[in-house]
Design a protein around this motif. Structure first.
Motif, short mmCIF file in Angstrom:
data_model
loop_
_atom_site.label_atom_id
_atom_site.label_comp_id
_atom_site.label_asym_id
_atom_site.label_seq_id
_atom_site.Cartn_x
_atom_site.Cartn_y
_atom_site.Cartn_z
N VAL A 16 0.83 -1.20 0.00
CA VAL A 16 0.00 0.00 0.00
C VAL A 16 0.87 1.25 0.00
O VAL A 16 1.99 1.24 0.50
CB VAL A 16 -0.96 0.04 1.22
N LYS A 17 0.30 2.31 -0.56
CA LYS A 17 0.99 3.60 -0.53
C LYS A 17 -0.03 4.72 -0.65
O LYS A 17 -0.93 4.67 -1.48
CB LYS A 17 1.99 3.70 -1.68
N GLY A 18 0.12 5.71 0.19
CA GLY A 18 -0.63 6.95 0.09
C GLY A 18 0.38 8.08 0.06
O GLY A 18 1.26 8.14 0.92
N TYR A 25 -2.42 18.57 -7.70
CA TYR A 25 -2.51 19.03 -6.32
C TYR A 25 -3.49 18.10 -5.61
O TYR A 25 -4.67 18.38 -5.49
CB TYR A 25 -2.95 20.48 -6.24
N GLY A 26 -3.01 16.98 -5.20
CA GLY A 26 -3.82 15.97 -4.55
C GLY A 26 -2.92 14.83 -4.15
O GLY A 26 -1.70 14.93 -4.20
N SER A 51 -3.85 15.35 2.93
CA SER A 51 -3.99 14.84 4.29
C SER A 51 -2.58 14.65 4.85
O SER A 51 -1.60 14.73 4.12
CB SER A 51 -4.74 13.50 4.24
N ALA A 52 -2.49 14.37 6.12
CA ALA A 52 -1.19 14.08 6.73
C ALA A 52 -0.62 12.80 6.11
O ALA A 52 -1.39 11.88 5.79
CB ALA A 52 -1.35 13.91 8.24
N PRO A 53 0.69 12.69 5.93
CA PRO A 53 1.27 11.50 5.30
C PRO A 53 0.85 10.18 5.95
O PRO A 53 0.52 9.22 5.26
CB PRO A 53 2.78 11.73 5.43
#
Length: 167
Positions: A16-18, A25-26, A51-53
Motif C-alpha cells: 500500500v501507498k498513500g 494538487y492531490g 492529508s497528513a502523510p
C-alpha cells in the motif's frame, strides 16, 4: 538496498501507498496484491485531497483491506511503510483527528480472515506501489472513485517484472 520480497507459503502480499503526487494538487492511493511468485493478482488506485502523510497511508490500508476482502483474498500480509499509521491503527497512538478512519480499518481487520497481518517495511521495498500511487491521477482520470486494475499499467509492469526476477 532493500527490495520487495515474496510472501512465505501461499499467502498473498499486499503493498500500500498513500502519497502526494507530483502531477496534481492531490494525493494518490495505491494497492497492489501479488502472489507468492510476485505476479500481479489485483490492484487499485484512487485520488483524494490532501492529508497528513500517515493518514494517507491509513486511507491506503483501508482501500487494501476492502479490496482483499471483496475479492475473497483472506490470507494476506499487508506491507505499510509509515510507522505512525501502524502505531495509530494498533491503538497505541490514539488519534482523534482520524478516529473514524481508524475505526473503519479495525472493523475490517476484525472480519473472519484466515490471516491478515499488517507489517512495517522499508520504503525502498515498495517501488511498484509507489509508482502506481504517483500514476494514480492518470488511471483515475480526475475521478475520486476507486479504479480497480485487473492488470498492471505498463509503467508498473516493468517494475513488477524486475522485482519478481530478483527474488
Amino acid at each position: 538496498m532493500v527490495r520487495w520480497s515474496r510472501p512465505h507459503g501461499i499467502k498473498l502480499k499486499v503493498n500500500v501507498k498513500g502519497m502526494f503526487t507530483r502531477e496534481i494538487y492531490g494525493c494518490g492511493l495505491a494497492v497492489i496484491i501479488r502472489d507468492s511468485e510476485g505476479h500481479w493478482v489485483h490492484g487499485c488506485c484512487k485520488v483524494i485531497g490532501g492529508s497528513a502523510p500517515y493518514a494517507l497511508e491509513m486511507h491506503a490500508l483501508l482501500l487494501a483491506l476492502n479490496l482483499a476482502w471483496n475479492k475473497g483474498k483472506n490470507d494476506i500480509v499487508i506491507e505499510c511503510e509509515h510507522a505512525k499509521a501502524l502505531h495509530v491503527i494498533n491503538d497505541t497512538g490514539k488519534d482523534d483527528l482520524y478516529d473514524g478512519l481508524v475505526k473503519r480499518i479495525n472493523k475490517l481487520r476484525d472480519k473472519d480472515w484466515e490471516e491478515c497481518e499488517i507489517v512495517l517495511i522499508d520504503p525502498s521495498a515498495n517501488a511498484a506501489v509507489v509508482a502506481l500511487a504517483d500514476h494514480a491521477h492518470i488511471e483515475c482520470s480526475g475521478s475520486c472513485l476507486v479504479k480497480e486494475l485487473r492488470s498492471p499499467p505498463s509503467v508498473i509492469q516493468s517494475i513488477i517484472d524486475a522485482e519478481s526476477r530478483r527474488n
